[in-house]
Every structure is written in structure tokens, then in C-alpha cells.
Design a protein around this motif. Structure first.
Motif, PDB file in Angstrom:
ATOM      1  N   SER A   1      -8.982  -1.797 -10.068  1.00  0.00           N
ATOM      2  CA  SER A   1      -9.282  -0.342 -10.332  1.00  0.00           C
ATOM      3  C   SER A   1      -8.094   0.336 -11.201  1.00  0.00           C
ATOM      4  CB  SER A   1      -9.673   0.328  -9.055  1.00  0.00           C
ATOM      5  OG  SER A   1      -8.413   0.781  -8.491  1.00  0.00           O
ATOM      6  N   GLU A   2      -8.723   1.611 -11.748  1.00  0.00           N
ATOM      7  CA  GLU A   2      -7.556   2.216 -12.465  1.00  0.00           C
ATOM      8  C   GLU A   2      -6.464   2.686 -11.680  1.00  0.00           C
ATOM      9  OE1 GLU A   2      -8.031   5.049 -16.154  1.00  0.00           O
ATOM     10  OE2 GLU A   2     -10.214   5.223 -14.969  1.00  0.00           O
ATOM     11  N   ALA A   3      -6.956   3.020 -10.534  1.00  0.00           N
ATOM     12  CA  ALA A   3      -5.760   3.443  -9.441  1.00  0.00           C
ATOM     13  C   ALA A   3      -4.871   2.287  -9.135  1.00  0.00           C
ATOM     14  CB  ALA A   3      -6.258   3.975  -8.219  1.00  0.00           C
ATOM     15  N   GLU A   4      -5.563   1.509  -8.868  1.00  0.00           N
ATOM     16  CA  GLU A   4      -4.440   0.243  -8.509  1.00  0.00           C
ATOM     17  C   GLU A   4      -3.588  -0.037  -9.637  1.00  0.00           C
ATOM     18  OE1 GLU A   4      -7.276  -2.574  -5.232  1.00  0.00           O
ATOM     19  OE2 GLU A   4      -7.815  -2.586  -7.362  1.00  0.00           O
TER      20      GLU A   4
ATOM     21  N   GLY B   1       0.808  -1.243  -0.044  1.00  0.00           N
ATOM     22  CA  GLY B   1      -0.052   0.079  -0.216  1.00  0.00           C
ATOM     23  C   GLY B   1       0.893   1.271  -0.077  1.00  0.00           C
ATOM     24  N   GLY B   2       0.063   2.388  -0.193  1.00  0.00           N
ATOM     25  CA  GLY B   2       0.912   3.755  -0.451  1.00  0.00           C
ATOM     26  C   GLY B   2       0.179   4.870  -1.129  1.00  0.00           C
ATOM     27  N   THR B   3       0.777   5.579  -1.229  1.00  0.00           N
ATOM     28  CA  THR B   3       0.045   6.951  -1.941  1.00  0.00           C
ATOM     29  C   THR B   3       1.026   7.288  -3.176  1.00  0.00           C
ATOM     30  OG1 THR B   3       1.498   8.524  -0.726  1.00  0.00           O
ATOM     31  CG2 THR B   3      -1.054   7.872   0.149  1.00  0.00           C
ATOM     32  N   PHE B   4       0.285   7.851  -4.379  1.00  0.00           N
ATOM     33  CA  PHE B   4       0.903   8.224  -5.454  1.00  0.00           C
ATOM     34  C   PHE B   4       0.239   9.240  -6.188  1.00  0.00           C
ATOM     35  CE2 PHE B   4      -2.030   5.610  -7.371  1.00  0.00           C
ATOM     36  CZ  PHE B   4      -2.033   5.836  -8.803  1.00  0.00           C
TER      37      PHE B   4
ATOM     38  N   ALA C   1     -11.335  14.883 -12.790  1.00  0.00           N
ATOM     39  CA  ALA C   1     -12.072  15.790 -11.991  1.00  0.00           C
ATOM     40  C   ALA C   1     -13.016  14.967 -11.031  1.00  0.00           C
ATOM     41  CB  ALA C   1     -12.738  16.572 -12.885  1.00  0.00           C
ATOM     42  N   GLY C   2     -13.223  15.396  -9.872  1.00  0.00           N
ATOM     43  CA  GLY C   2     -14.043  14.781  -8.855  1.00  0.00           C
ATOM     44  C   GLY C   2     -13.871  13.258  -8.511  1.00  0.00           C
ATOM     45  N   ALA C   3     -12.735  12.462  -9.108  1.00  0.00           N
ATOM     46  CA  ALA C   3     -12.383  11.273  -8.745  1.00  0.00           C
ATOM     47  C   ALA C   3     -12.063  11.068  -7.378  1.00  0.00           C
ATOM     48  CB  ALA C   3     -11.375  10.810  -9.535  1.00  0.00           C
ATOM     49  N   PRO C   4     -12.389   9.802  -6.780  1.00  0.00           N
ATOM     50  CA  PRO C   4     -12.077   9.675  -5.383  1.00  0.00           C
ATOM     51  C   PRO C   4     -10.186   9.650  -5.022  1.00  0.00           C
ATOM     52  CG  PRO C   4     -12.473   7.678  -6.384  1.00  0.00           C
ATOM     53  CD  PRO C   4     -12.813   8.861  -7.363  1.00  0.00           C
ATOM     54  N   ALA C   5     -10.146  10.066  -3.627  1.00  0.00           N
ATOM     55  CA  ALA C   5      -8.670  10.157  -3.547  1.00  0.00           C
ATOM     56  C   ALA C   5      -8.296   8.696  -2.785  1.00  0.00           C
ATOM     57  CB  ALA C   5      -8.601  11.046  -1.976  1.00  0.00           C
ATOM     58  N   ASP C   6      -9.176   7.759  -2.917  1.00  0.00           N
ATOM     59  CA  ASP C   6      -8.780   6.366  -2.669  1.00  0.00           C
ATOM     60  C   ASP C   6      -8.840   5.536  -4.073  1.00  0.00           C
ATOM     61  OD1 ASP C   6     -11.321   5.691  -2.937  1.00  0.00           O
ATOM     62  OD2 ASP C   6     -11.764   5.661  -0.925  1.00  0.00           O
ATOM     63  N   ALA C   7      -8.508   4.182  -3.967  1.00  0.00           N
ATOM     64  CA  ALA C   7      -8.577   3.428  -5.214  1.00  0.00           C
ATOM     65  C   ALA C   7      -9.655   2.804  -5.611  1.00  0.00           C
ATOM     66  CB  ALA C   7      -7.435   2.222  -4.847  1.00  0.00           C
ATOM     67  N   ARG C   8     -10.870   3.221  -5.061  1.00  0.00           N
ATOM     68  CA  ARG C   8     -12.068   2.901  -5.519  1.00  0.00           C
ATOM     69  C   ARG C   8     -12.319   2.951  -7.104  1.00  0.00           C
ATOM     70  NH1 ARG C   8     -16.259   6.234  -2.091  1.00  0.00           N
ATOM     71  NH2 ARG C   8     -14.562   7.606  -2.379  1.00  0.00           N
ATOM     72  N   PRO C   9     -12.922   1.953  -7.628  1.00  0.00           N
ATOM     73  CA  PRO C   9     -13.216   2.372  -9.082  1.00  0.00           C
ATOM     74  C   PRO C   9     -14.330   3.231  -9.322  1.00  0.00           C
ATOM     75  CG  PRO C   9     -14.061   0.098  -8.310  1.00  0.00           C
ATOM     76  CD  PRO C   9     -13.334   0.709  -7.318  1.00  0.00           C
ATOM     77  N   ARG C  10     -14.363   3.754 -10.344  1.00  0.00           N
ATOM     78  CA  ARG C  10     -15.647   4.980 -10.549  1.00  0.00           C
ATOM     79  C   ARG C  10     -16.632   3.963 -11.482  1.00  0.00           C
ATOM     80  NH1 ARG C  10     -13.349  10.405 -13.009  1.00  0.00           N
ATOM     81  NH2 ARG C  10     -11.971   9.002 -14.011  1.00  0.00           N
ATOM     82  N   PRO C  11     -17.857   3.926 -10.720  1.00  0.00           N
ATOM     83  CA  PRO C  11     -18.825   3.161 -11.587  1.00  0.00           C
ATOM     84  C   PRO C  11     -19.747   4.177 -12.621  1.00  0.00           C
ATOM     85  CG  PRO C  11     -19.775   4.303  -9.458  1.00  0.00           C
ATOM     86  CD  PRO C  11     -18.364   4.796  -9.522  1.00  0.00           C
ATOM     87  N   GLY C  12     -20.331   3.540 -13.449  1.00  0.00           N
ATOM     88  CA  GLY C  12     -20.998   4.234 -14.406  1.00  0.00           C
ATOM     89  C   GLY C  12     -21.394   3.183 -15.606  1.00  0.00           C
ATOM     90  N   ASP C  13     -22.529   3.817 -16.477  1.00  0.00           N
ATOM     91  CA  ASP C  13     -23.090   3.051 -17.504  1.00  0.00           C
ATOM     92  C   ASP C  13     -22.226   2.875 -18.859  1.00  0.00           C
ATOM     93  OD1 ASP C  13     -25.300   2.615 -15.932  1.00  0.00           O
ATOM     94  OD2 ASP C  13     -26.327   4.432 -16.392  1.00  0.00           O
TER      95      ASP C  13
ATOM     96  N   VAL D   1      -3.390   9.846  -4.606  1.00  0.00           N
ATOM     97  CA  VAL D   1      -4.295   8.779  -4.526  1.00  0.00           C
ATOM     98  C   VAL D   1      -3.611   7.883  -3.332  1.00  0.00           C
ATOM     99  CG1 VAL D   1      -5.746   6.838  -5.402  1.00  0.00           C
ATOM    100  CG2 VAL D   1      -5.264   8.994  -6.563  1.00  0.00           C
ATOM    101  N   ARG D   2      -4.621   7.260  -2.585  1.00  0.00           N
ATOM    102  CA  ARG D   2      -4.042   6.283  -1.302  1.00  0.00           C
ATOM    103  C   ARG D   2      -4.512   4.817  -1.765  1.00  0.00           C
ATOM    104  NH1 ARG D   2      -6.974   7.986   1.806  1.00  0.00           N
ATOM    105  NH2 ARG D   2      -8.772   6.472   2.124  1.00  0.00           N
ATOM    106  N   VAL D   3      -3.695   4.013  -1.778  1.00  0.00           N
ATOM    107  CA  VAL D   3      -3.819   2.558  -2.094  1.00  0.00           C
ATOM    108  C   VAL D   3      -3.682   1.745  -1.211  1.00  0.00           C
ATOM    109  CG1 VAL D   3      -3.350   0.726  -4.381  1.00  0.00           C
ATOM    110  CG2 VAL D   3      -3.326   3.419  -4.733  1.00  0.00           C
ATOM    111  N   GLU D   4      -4.366   0.732  -1.052  1.00  0.00           N
ATOM    112  CA  GLU D   4      -4.301  -0.455   0.057  1.00  0.00           C
ATOM    113  C   GLU D   4      -3.579  -1.370  -0.405  1.00  0.00           C
ATOM    114  OE1 GLU D   4      -5.047   0.044   3.310  1.00  0.00           O
ATOM    115  OE2 GLU D   4      -6.077   2.178   2.920  1.00  0.00           O
ATOM    116  N   PRO D   5      -3.022  -2.283   0.348  1.00  0.00           N
ATOM    117  CA  PRO D   5      -2.398  -3.570  -0.475  1.00  0.00           C
ATOM    118  C   PRO D   5      -3.118  -4.316  -1.118  1.00  0.00           C
ATOM    119  CG  PRO D   5      -1.450  -3.302   1.938  1.00  0.00           C
ATOM    120  CD  PRO D   5      -2.753  -2.097   1.763  1.00  0.00           C
ATOM    121  N   PHE D   6      -2.560  -5.105  -2.208  1.00  0.00           N
ATOM    122  CA  PHE D   6      -3.342  -6.170  -2.798  1.00  0.00           C
ATOM    123  C   PHE D   6      -2.353  -6.883  -3.793  1.00  0.00           C
ATOM    124  CE2 PHE D   6      -2.627  -2.380  -5.558  1.00  0.00           C
ATOM    125  CZ  PHE D   6      -2.636  -2.900  -6.854  1.00  0.00           C
TER     126      PHE D   6
END
Length: 248
Positions: free
Chosen positions: A126-129, A27-30, A192-204, A71-76
Motif C-alpha cells: 500500500s502507499e502507507a507501507e 510495525g509502528g506509526t508515522f 482527505a478521508g484516507a484511512p488511519a491504517d495502512a490499507r490501500p485505497r480502492p478505486g477505478d 498512520v498505523r502500520v503492521e509489520p510486513f
């Protein structure tokens, strides 16, 4: 379910049933996204005569990977390389691949993608991961630096262990940027408006894809090397590879 072992001199976790090898990403931030320093590095390659065609469309689309943010990322755990044809057939025994001629070659999924994702005991990154794993602690165009990546960085078949190991980054991940790897996020231009953690952004919309330089091989001089860059992202339209993620 898991067997801990050493692969290419690094710790790894093998999913026993399928044989898929995973690496643990700390984990870490980048800083996620295409920075001004990276854009300048691409322009420097152009000024040095390293651009075969044109980078105008790349520069025009730079906003799709901006603004850069922390962005903050948890270990995976993430697969050492995209799933091969043989590995996909563990879950989809009848899988056929028009783009691969060997079990050790990256599987490119079209109509079978949703079936595979439903059958997998894992998830998409996720994209962040994905970008965090691809960068492996670096802030440059690729994990190798700001130089122009070449065809030597491409890898599509993992039968040769020595060749596979040679393409690993600092996290022990091989062939980053080679195949078009699908992520969990829906395609949304820009961060823009994306989360500061590694969650994926949902959408259609269709999912987001990263990488893809080997999917255009042999290169035709259209600056396909840009697809090897850590921050490059685009909308999923055709066949894609899967590099699954698991939580420890």
C-alpha cells in the motif's frame, strides 16, 4: 519457501524459488504525507541555488500528498529492492524488457504488469507501507535528511553488492525512490478521508506510483531529484517497477 540469512550485515528472508530477498519492516506509526517542514526544506534548496529548472509545478501539486496524518502500520516483509529482469522471469519466463540490458537490472513492466501481479505469490505494498518503509523512521525529505539528493543516490542495477548496500536505508531497503514503484492504491489526489491504517485505497483509477528518479536518467536538469523524496506520489501512466510485499 523461505530461508533466513544475513545480507549486507542485516537479517533477511530469501524466497528460495525466485531468489528475491525480503527485509522485515517493524510495525509502528508515522506521519504520512508532505509536511510543511519538508516543503520549506525544498524552498531552502531553491534559495541556495540548488534548483536547476523550476519547482513551481512541484509546489502546486503538494496538495496531492496532503494533509499529513498519522498512520498505523503492521509489520510486513518487503523486497530489498525492486524486482530485477531475472526475478520477473521466474514467474514470466518469456518476459522481455526494452529498458533493461542485464538480468540484474530493475524490470520496468508495461503490458506484462497485470500478468506478473497475477502470477506473484506476493502483493503490492500500500502507499502507507511504501512511504513508511521509505522513511525508515525519519521525517525528512529522504531517509538521508533534508539535503538535496543527488545522482549518487540512484541505483538501477544490483549486480554490485557493495553499491547496493550503500543505498540501503535504516530498514535495509535499497534504491528507495530510484525506480517508479507501483503501489496497490488507486490514484486519489490528496489524503482527505484516507484511512488511519495502512490499507490501500480502492478505486477505478490507475494505481499510484512512488519514486522514479532513475527512470529519467541521465538527468537533464529538470529537478528530477524531487522524485527521490519520500512523500512524492503520482498517477501511474507508463512502465513501472514492482517491489513486492509479503506478510509474516
Amino acid at each position: 519457501m523461505w530461508a533466513e540469512e544475513m545480507v549486507a550485515g542485516r537479517p533477511a528472508w530469501r524466497h528460495v524459488a525466485s531468489g528475491v530477498v525480503f527485509r522485515e519492516v517493524p510495525g509502528g506509526t508515522f506521519r504520512m504525507g508532505l509536511s510543511e517542514a519538508e516543503l520549506e526544506a525544498v524552498r531552502a534548496i531553491e534559495r541556495a541555488g540548488g534548483v536547476e529548472d523550476t519547482i513551481e509545478s512541484f509546489l502546486a501539486g503538494a496538495g496531492d500528498a496532503q494533509p499529513v496524518r498519522e498512520v498505523r502500520v503492521e509489520p510486513f516483509l518487503i523486497a530489498r529492492h525492486p524486482l530485477t529482469v531475472a526475478q520477473v522471469r521466474h514467474w514470466l519466463p518469456d518476459y522481455e524488457d526494452d529498458y533493461a540490458d542485464a538480468d540484474s537490472t530493475v524490470a520496468r513492466l508495461e503490458d506484462d504488469l497485470d500478468d506478473l501481479l497475477e502470477a506473484l505469490p506476493f502483493r503490492l505494498p500500500s502507499e502507507a507501507e511504501w512511504e513508511y518503509a521509505a522513511r525508515a523512521g525519519t521525517t525528512t525529505l529522504t531517509f538521508r535528511g533534508d539535503g538535496k539528493p543527488g545522482e549518487v543516490d540512484l541505483l538501477d542495477d544490483f549486480a554490485d553488492e557493495q553499491r547496493t548496500a550503500a543505498t540501503e536505508n535504516a530498514f535495509g531497503l535499497a534504491a528507495i525512490g530510484s525506480a517508479s514503484e507501483v503501489c496497490a492504491d488507486a490514484w486519489i489526489p490528496g489524503f482527505a478521508g484516507a484511512p488511519a491504517d495502512a490499507r490501500p485505497r480502492p478505486g477505478d483509477s490507475p494505481r499510484t506510483v512512488r519514486g522514479g528518479a532513475a527512470d529519467l536518467y541521465p538527468w537533464q536538469g529538470c529537478d528530477e531529484w524531487l522524485l527521490l523524496l519520500s512523500a512524492v506520489r503520482y498517477e501511474h501512466t507508463q512502465f513501472t517497477a514492482v517491489r513486492p510485499v509479503a506478510n509474516r
